[in-house]
Design a protein around this motif. Structure first.
Motif, mmCIF file in Angstrom:
data_model
loop_
_atom_site.group_PDB
_atom_site.id
_atom_site.type_symbol
_atom_site.label_atom_id
_atom_site.label_comp_id
_atom_site.label_asym_id
_atom_site.label_seq_id
_atom_site.Cartn_x
_atom_site.Cartn_y
_atom_site.Cartn_z
ATOM 1 N N PRO A 164 4.330 113.311 -0.455
ATOM 2 C CA PRO A 164 5.394 114.232 -0.041
ATOM 3 C C PRO A 164 5.568 115.359 -1.060
ATOM 4 N N ILE A 165 6.004 116.529 -0.603
ATOM 5 C CA ILE A 165 6.276 117.608 -1.560
ATOM 6 C C ILE A 165 7.777 117.839 -1.649
ATOM 7 N N ALA A 166 8.190 118.406 -2.785
ATOM 8 C CA ALA A 166 9.624 118.572 -3.052
ATOM 9 C C ALA A 166 10.206 119.690 -2.210
ATOM 10 N N VAL A 167 11.378 119.444 -1.656
ATOM 11 C CA VAL A 167 12.134 120.520 -1.027
ATOM 12 C C VAL A 167 13.435 120.633 -1.829
ATOM 13 N N THR A 168 13.689 121.827 -2.382
ATOM 14 C CA THR A 168 14.837 121.996 -3.282
ATOM 15 C C THR A 168 15.737 123.116 -2.763
ATOM 16 N N THR A 169 16.957 123.168 -3.266
ATOM 17 C CA THR A 169 17.855 124.270 -2.913
ATOM 18 C C THR A 169 17.694 125.389 -3.945
ATOM 19 N N ARG A 170 18.155 126.569 -3.578
ATOM 20 C CA ARG A 170 18.098 127.702 -4.514
ATOM 21 C C ARG A 170 18.901 127.390 -5.785
ATOM 22 N N GLU A 171 20.019 126.712 -5.624
ATOM 23 C CA GLU A 171 20.863 126.373 -6.783
ATOM 24 C C GLU A 171 20.092 125.441 -7.729
ATOM 25 N N GLN A 172 19.404 124.465 -7.155
ATOM 26 C CA GLN A 172 18.611 123.545 -8.003
ATOM 27 C C GLN A 172 17.531 124.321 -8.764
ATOM 28 N N ARG A 173 16.915 125.268 -8.058
ATOM 29 C CA ARG A 173 15.821 126.012 -8.702
ATOM 30 C C ARG A 173 16.370 126.940 -9.784
ATOM 31 N N ALA A 174 17.516 127.552 -9.529
ATOM 32 C CA ALA A 174 18.120 128.436 -10.540
ATOM 33 C C ALA A 174 18.451 127.621 -11.796
ATOM 34 N N ALA A 175 18.995 126.425 -11.586
ATOM 35 C CA ALA A 175 19.349 125.575 -12.738
ATOM 36 C C ALA A 175 18.082 125.138 -13.482
ATOM 37 N N ALA A 176 17.039 124.805 -12.720
ATOM 38 C CA ALA A 176 15.784 124.356 -13.351
ATOM 39 C C ALA A 176 15.162 125.481 -14.180
ATOM 40 N N LEU A 177 15.231 126.710 -13.662
ATOM 41 C CA LEU A 177 14.663 127.862 -14.384
ATOM 42 C C LEU A 177 15.402 128.087 -15.705
ATOM 43 N N ALA A 178 16.737 128.038 -15.635
ATOM 44 C CA ALA A 178 17.534 128.263 -16.846
ATOM 45 C C ALA A 178 17.239 127.162 -17.868
ATOM 46 N N GLU A 179 17.211 125.932 -17.382
ATOM 47 C CA GLU A 179 16.917 124.782 -18.238
ATOM 48 C C GLU A 179 15.532 124.931 -18.896
#
Ligand SMILES: Cc1ncc(COP(=O)(O)O)c(C=O)c1O
Length: 458
Positions: free
Chosen positions: A11-26
């Protein structure tokens, strides 16, 4: 269509924009720091990301884990000898160790090592030995809109100029990277390899291939060069290798495996020195840091990669991906290379100056918009401050590489990436650059941390 059926799925990950924004900052706006579980389509690299075949998985079960003289080593040795014509086959756990062995054994401080374009680990290994890595690709290799068929070719006049400057004593070897990864995955023609080889012979300098994508290079030759049209991939590859004195190989590309590499050569003395060093840093000469099962998978992968139907699909899938991006108006490097499509960040984001890392900004925007992970090949990877003045030097190209893993994604997955790129193109004025917060001196792009200068990423 794919010349294979899909037997195992993940399976591949499906993420929300908020999750991705947080991951980028992190992650400090560095996609190397984002966990793969948060990536939807992972085009970070085609290296070690291939899906192995049922035959290779079966081969894994035939691993002979003897410390010395494993039968899998002899299988690999036989395949590599047949393919490359090189007598000595020294396994390593990946390509950069082959480079490390080669350059620690041959390069002295101040030496110049020419290459069409050094890959980042190749350059770093030359520089680690206090050599100077010199790129001598033909000028069209730097022109992202020039559609010449062999933009990876070596410029022999540049070799002449370097030789006139430093002489034989300062040039321990010449490298030729097929295909030329850092220049867009562009191929090298057989005629150019021949000319480079003749130049090396004339000057008494060994020629080594960086052979990671030798089969894709041979496929391009077959398509584009009348001299190669009627020949098998194996014949073309062998014709290349026969022009050199050895090769370094990351089997994580055209070896169709998840780990492994080797260095091969016809030079007996060099092979002895390489083997001595290998034992120090990797292990005995018949395993070189790998398990017997890994050696078996490489031997089988090197046979499978020569299948023309496989290569037609492989290179064709990347070409179609590029064509769809082009049709959507996305600026890409032309012609499309063998393993990746390269977005031209200078044209995509003309408002971001090079000191604000336009290609890295685009890489981050792709992730934020659609969970797509690519890699910057531009100022973050190759730019560096002068040790004395602190003034930065910048590479010619600002690219985002979208590398397509082998036998992993379907065209529908790549359509998602095209959609993401098209959406970003429509709002590109909102994308702003980045500044460096933390940077290592060696291979800085892997660990750097950055911060956005505003706009979409902030
Ligand atoms: C042209 C080239 N040379 C060398 C390497 C290094 O190989 P590895 O990642 O196995 O160390 C790579 C990897 O991407 C490459 O593309």
């Amino acid at each position: 269509m794919e010349p294979f059926k899909i037997k195992v799925v993940e399976p591949i990950a499906v993420t929300t924009r908020e999750q991705r924004a947080a991951a980028l900052a992190e992650a400090g706006f560095n996609l190397f720091n984002v966990p793969a579980a948060l990536v939807t389509i992972d085009l970070l690299t085609d290296s070690g990301t291939s899906a192995m075949s049922d035959r290779q998985w079966a081969g894994i079960m035939l691993g002979d884990e003897s410390y010395a003289g494993s039968r899998n080593y002899f299988h690999l040795e036989g395949v590599v000898r047949r393919l490359t014509t090189y007598r000595h086959v020294i396994p390593t756990h990946q390509g950069r160790v082959a480079e490390n062995l080669l350059f620690t054994t041959t390069v002295k401080p101040g030496d110049r090592v020419p290459n069409n374009i050094h890959f980042d680990t190749t350059r770093a290994n030359v520089e680690h030995n206090l050599g100077v890595a010199v790129d001598c690709v033909v000028d069209e290799g730097y022109d992202p809109v020039n559609e010449a068929p062999f933009k990876g070719n070596m410029d022999i006049a540049k070799l002449d100029r370097l030789f006139a400057e430093v002489g034989r004593e300062r040039m321990p070897l010449v490298m030729l990277t097929v295909t030329n990864n850092s220049g867009g995955g562009q191929p090298v023609s057989l005629a150019n390899a021949r000319a480079t080889s003749a130049w090396c012979r004339q000057h008494g300098i060994p020629l080594f291939f960086d052979a990671c994508r030798f089969a894709e290079n041979a496929y391009f030759c077959k398509q584009r060069d009348p001299e190669c049209a009627g020949r098998s991939i194996e014949e073309i590859a062998r014709a290349f290798f026969a022009l050199g004195d050895g090769c370094t190989m990351s089997a994580k590309k055209d070896g169709l495996v998840n780990i492994g590499g080797f260095i091969a050569t016809n030079d007996d003395g060099l092979a002895q020195r390489l083997s001595n060093m290998l034992i120090l840093i990797e292990g005995f000469t018949t395993y070189g840091g790998l398990a017997g099962r890994d050696l078996e998978a490489i031997a089988l992968g090197l046979e499978e990669v020569l299948d023309e139907r496989y290569l037609e699909h492989r290179v064709g899938q990347v070409r179609r991906f590029g064509e769809r991006l082009r049709a959507a108006g996305v600026p890409i490097v032309l012609p499309v290379g063998g393993h990746a499509v390269f977005l031209d960040a200078r044209r995509f984001l003309p408002h971001i100056p090079q000191p604000e890392f336009p290609a890295q900004a685009l890489t981050c925007a792709l992730y934020l918009e659609g969970g797509v992970r690519g890699v910057e090949i531009g100022g973050l990877m190759f730019g560096k401050p002068d040790e004395g003045t602190g003034e930065w030097s910048w590479p010619e190209l600002e690219l985002v590489r979208l590398a397509v893993p082998r036998r992993v994604y379907t065209d529908a997955h790549l359509d998602h990436v095209v959609d993401v790129c098209a959406r970003l193109l429509a709002c590109r004025a909102t994308i702003r650059g980045l500044r460096i917060v933390q940077r290592a001196d060696v291979l800085p792009h892997f660990t750097a941390r950055l911060a956005p200068l505003g706009g979409l990423l902030a």
